[in-house]
Structure formats: structure tokens, C-alpha cells
Design an enzyme around this catalytic site. Structure first.
Site, short mmCIF file in Angstrom:
data_model
loop_
_atom_site.label_atom_id
_atom_site.label_comp_id
_atom_site.label_asym_id
_atom_site.label_seq_id
_atom_site.Cartn_x
_atom_site.Cartn_y
_atom_site.Cartn_z
N GLU A 211 0.69 -1.08 -0.05
CA GLU A 211 0.16 -0.05 -0.19
C GLU A 211 0.60 1.21 0.16
OE1 GLU A 211 -3.18 0.08 -0.12
OE2 GLU A 211 -3.59 -1.81 0.29
N CYS B 86 -2.02 9.45 2.73
CA CYS B 86 -1.31 8.96 1.07
C CYS B 86 -2.28 9.16 -0.06
CB CYS B 86 -0.90 7.43 0.60
SG CYS B 86 -2.58 6.09 1.74
#
Length: 477
Positions: free
Chosen positions: A210, A245
Site C-alpha cells: 500500500e 497517501c
């Protein structure tokens, strides 16, 4: 090194004993996580505030509530997820039945990030437990208060024979990566992601990465200006001060519309955080001096020194940089090279929307992409033409909250996805099982391969039933 090896061995022994496989064990651990969150909310919010000045309300909304929701989804769906899935069979195995059986992978290593250190640690742990695995969690040392709290809480509430927290820094992470795992789940930067993937390759260990990337926000002039500005500001500065993110990394819009959008963003920032953003208690600070220095380097790049049109003031002692807007920084500037991960937001202008799509598609695939528009044709075009881990139309970051959607990257923004049942699937192996009895043993499959047998098999595989009957009774065709 011995500590990491011992931990891995002990958890593998637990897994091989079958201790983590029963439904009852899995549900009991998930219920304990819910209890842990309920009984420790103040401690969790306090640790997050010490690590990065995260506002308590933001901690509750973005970390605590999302984790509780994940537990609720697992408790409601796990029995169904664990059940074998019946599937069809083919004539080549007749008579038979078939099913897909989800089984746990084994012992999982989860290496989490510092920006949402409670959510990004425990959310994958929930998925790994739901799938019946043993788990080692390595929290980020960049958020030391949360890391220490996680070790304390996990050892208190969860089964220590199967679920461990392993604290430390680079040396400890390196020693963990040297062990053999059945899967490694990593959240963080692409640079470290490459190290994790290389280490996993030594044991042919599958990975979920991720990562991140430069998440674009395309703003079409048909968009509702005020709603657009609020949702961009909330997704950027209201999401850990841009240290997320999936936070908007840059805006791209038409040149004639940019002044209106900039004015709306400025007005919204002052409404949310006041005219002096140094005084707000509703925004996180920069996590540490290293990241503060990295962000100031982006602002001090000579290529963008005259591009800052709003904010960007700094207080190194308090680790605060006020929200900054930059207009048309060069494509080769530092701020447009890598993920910003902070309170700086470039605005790129183009002449037409086709140029916006070309600009986004000329760069590595982002973890998220956003579009604001009332133009349905443009909406369809953007969804069809831009490859990203996820996409939101007329908002930012909210796809993260929908457990029915997979969350993960594509290309350089990551591999694999989780959330909801996708987490269960991520940490499971889908085992194919075919059941047959001893009847229906077709002799034509065995040597010697006579012409009659070959004719029968060819007709069978081609679905030629009449030809098969002819071959069985010896008639030619």
C-alpha cells in the site's frame, strides 16, 4: 536477529497447531479489538496527538471509528466468507462436484505507516485475523507513542500466542524481513516498498504494498465552486495536514477558471483554520524535523520561489508549515517530482480538459484520482481513461470509508487491496477442490490410446455428443 527468528517460529508453531483456524477464535479476537478500542479511546487519541498533534476529533473520525466499522463488518460477514463456494463442473470430470475453499495463508508480517499509525496497523491485522492467520505487527517507529501503545494494548487484549507486536527501527525491521513469512503487508513509501519486495523475493513470499503517489484533482469549470473548495481543503489539510497517501497532491484546472478556484480555496482555508493558521488546533503538525526539512526544501526550490501564492509560513520549533498554494510550478520542479505528503498544494493550469487528462496519464499511476464536474460525459471519460488505485467524483478521500470498495494501488502506487471482505480475501488462499467418486471411470483416458479411444476423447472434448455415441458403438462418421 534471534528475537525475530524466535517470534516467527513461535507463531508458526501456533498456526500449525490449528489454533487460529476456528470461527470462534477469529470472532473472539475481533470482539476483543472492539473492546480494546472502546476502553482505550482516550489513550489512542492522546498517543496520536503526541506523535503528530493530530486533533482528537480527526483521530476519532479517521482512525477509531473506521477501525470499529471494520470490526463490525467482519463480525457480520465472517461466517459467510469462510463457507466454501460451490462452483460448476465440466463434462471432462463428470460425475463430480467442485468448490472453492478459503484457507488462511499462515503467518503474516504487517509493517505499518506513521501517518495513521493506529488505523494502518490494526486494519490489516483485523483482516489477517479474520482469515485465520497468525500475525506479527511492526508499527512505525516514526510514531513512537502510538507504537508503544499498540504493543501494550495488543498484549493485553489479544491472544499473544498468535498475535504479536514487534517494536523497533531499521535494524529490527531488517531482521523481520530476513525471516520467512506467508505474506508481507506493507504500508508506506515506494522506496521502502522496493526493499520489502526484494526481501520477500528471497522466500518467494507474496506481498501487498500500500504505497502512494501524486493524487491529482481535476476541477472542471462546471463544478460547484464552494462545495469543491470545501471538499478539497477537507481532503488535503483535514486529512492529517496532507500527510495522507490519498490526500490531493495537486490540482489541475483550466486557466480561466483558476483565479476563481484559488479565491474559493483561500476563503475556505481561512474559514476552517483562521487567518493565522499557526493558532489553529484543528490541524496536525508535521510529524518530525526530517519531514519538516523535506517540505521546506520543496518550497525553497528556486524553480518555485515565485510560485507560492498563498501561505507557506514556517515555525520549525512547532513543526508547522501553514497551508500553501502554488500556481503553475514547473513540471521538473521538486514539488512535482514526488509525492508531497504535507500541507503544500500546487495548482496546474491548462487550456482544455484533454490536456489535463494527458498530464495525469503521463505520470505514474496514483493511489487515488479525483474529479469535480457536473459534466457527465467528462465524468465517463475520466473514469474510463485514468488508471488509479481508486477514484472519487465530486469529493475526495471518501472511497476509503466504503468497505464494499477495494482499497489499494496500481502500478507504482501499490499492489493488492483490502477493506471489508477484500481484507479477508487478501489474507486467504482460494483453494480449488474437486470431488469425485469411483463411478464413471472412462477407460478412454488410459493407455493404450487406440483409434476408438482417441475418437471418443476428441468427441467428448469437442462436445460432439452424437459423435461420441457413434464412437462408443463402433460406427464411423
Amino acid at each position: 536477529m534471534a528475537n525475530a527468528a524466535d517470534t516467527a517460529r513461535q507463531l508458526r508453531d501456533t498456526f500449525r497447531s490449528g489454533h487460529t483456524r476456528p470461527y470462534e477464535w477469529r470472532i473472539a479476537q475481533i470482539e476483543q479489538i472492539t473492546k480494546m478500542i472502546d476502553e482505550s479511546q482516550d489513550d489512542i487519541m492522546g498517543a496520536l496527538h503526541r506523535d503528530m498533534g493530530k486533533p482528537h476529533f480527526e483521530s476519532f473520525i479517521h482512525e477509531i471509528s473506521l477501525l470499529k466499522a471494520s470490526c463490525k463488518v467482519v463480525i457480520g460477514g465472517l461466517k459467510k466468507w469462510m463457507a466454501p463456494e460451490k462452483v460448476g463442473t465440466t463434462i471432462t470430470s463428470f460425475p463430480s462436484s467442485a468448490e472453492i475453499v478459503p484457507e488462511p495463508l499462515g503467518v503474516i508480517l504487517i509493517i505499518s505507516a506513521w501517518n495513521y499509525p493506529f488505523l494502518l496497523s490494526m486494519d490489516p491485522v483485523i483482516g489477517a485475523i479474520a482469515a485465520g492467520n497468525a500475525v506479527v505487527l511492526k508499527p512505525s517507529e516514526v510514531a513512537p507513542a502510538t507504537s508503544s501503545l499498540l504493543e501494550k494494548l495488543v498484549s493485553k487484549y489479544l491472544d499473544g500466542t498468535a498475535i504479536r507486536v514487534f517494536e523497533g527501527s531499521v535494524a529490527e525491521t531488517t531482521s523481520l524481513l530476513e525471516q520467512r513469512w506467508d505474506k508481507i503487508f506493507y504500508t508506506g513509501s515506494g522506496r521502502i516498498g522496493k526493499i520489502v519486495m526484494a526481501a520477500a523475493a528471497n522466500h518467494l513470499t507474496p506481498v501487498t504494498l500500500e504505497l502512494g503517489g501524486k493524487c491529482p484533482v481535476i476541477v472542471d469549470p462546471t463544478a460547484d465552486l464552494q462545495v469543491t473548495a470545501r471538499r478539497i481543503v477537507a481532503g488535503k489539510w483535514g486529512s492529517n495536514n496532507g500527510q495522507a497517501c490519498i490526500a490531493p497532491d495537486y490540482i489541475i484546472t483550466l486557466d480561466f477558471f483558476a483565479p476563481k478556484l484559488i479565491d474559493a480555496l483561500k476563503s475556505t482555508l481561512e474559514n476552517f483554520f483562521g487567518k493565522d493558521a499557526f493558532q489553529t488546533s484543528d490541524m496536525s503538525r508535521i510529524v518530525n524535523l526530517n519531514h519538516f526539512t523535506r517540505l521546506t526544501r520543496l518550497l525553497d526550490d528556486p524553480k518555485v520561489s515565485d510560485k507560492v501564492i498563498y501561505g507557506g509560513e514556517r515555525d520549525e520549533k512547532k513543526l508547522i508549515i501553514t497551508p500553501a498554494l502554488l500556481l503553475d510550478p514547473p513540471a521538473d520542479s521538486l514539488i512535482m517530482a514526488d509525492e508531497i505528503f504535507g500541507p503544500l498544494l500546487p495548482i496546474i493550469t491548462v487550456q482544455k480538459m484533454e490536456e489535463a487528462l494527458e498530464f495525469v496519464n503521463s505520470r505514474p499511476k496514483p493511489l487515488a484520482a479525483y474529479l469535480f464536474s457536473k459534466n457527465k460525459n467528462l465524468e465517463k471519460e475520466v473514469v474510463a481513461s485514468i488508471s488509479a488505485g481508486g477514484m472519487v467524483v465530486n469529493d475526495t478521500v471518501l472511497h476509503l470509508t466504503n468497505h464494499n470498495l477495494p482499497f489499494g494501488g496500481v502500478g507504482e502506487s501499490g499492489t493488492g487491496a483490502y477493506h471489508g471482505k477484500f481484507s479477508f480475501d487478501n489474507f486467504s488462499h482460494k483453494k480449488a477442490v474437486l470431488y469425485r467418486g469411483f463411478a464413471g471411470d472412462l477407460g478412454a483416458r488410459y493407455p493404450p490410446y487406440t483409434k476408438k479411444k482417441q475418437s471418443m476423447v476428441r468427441c467428448l472434448l469437442n462436445g460432439d455428443i452424437i459423435g461420441l455415441i457413434c464412437a462408443l458403438i463402433g460406427w464411423g462418421r
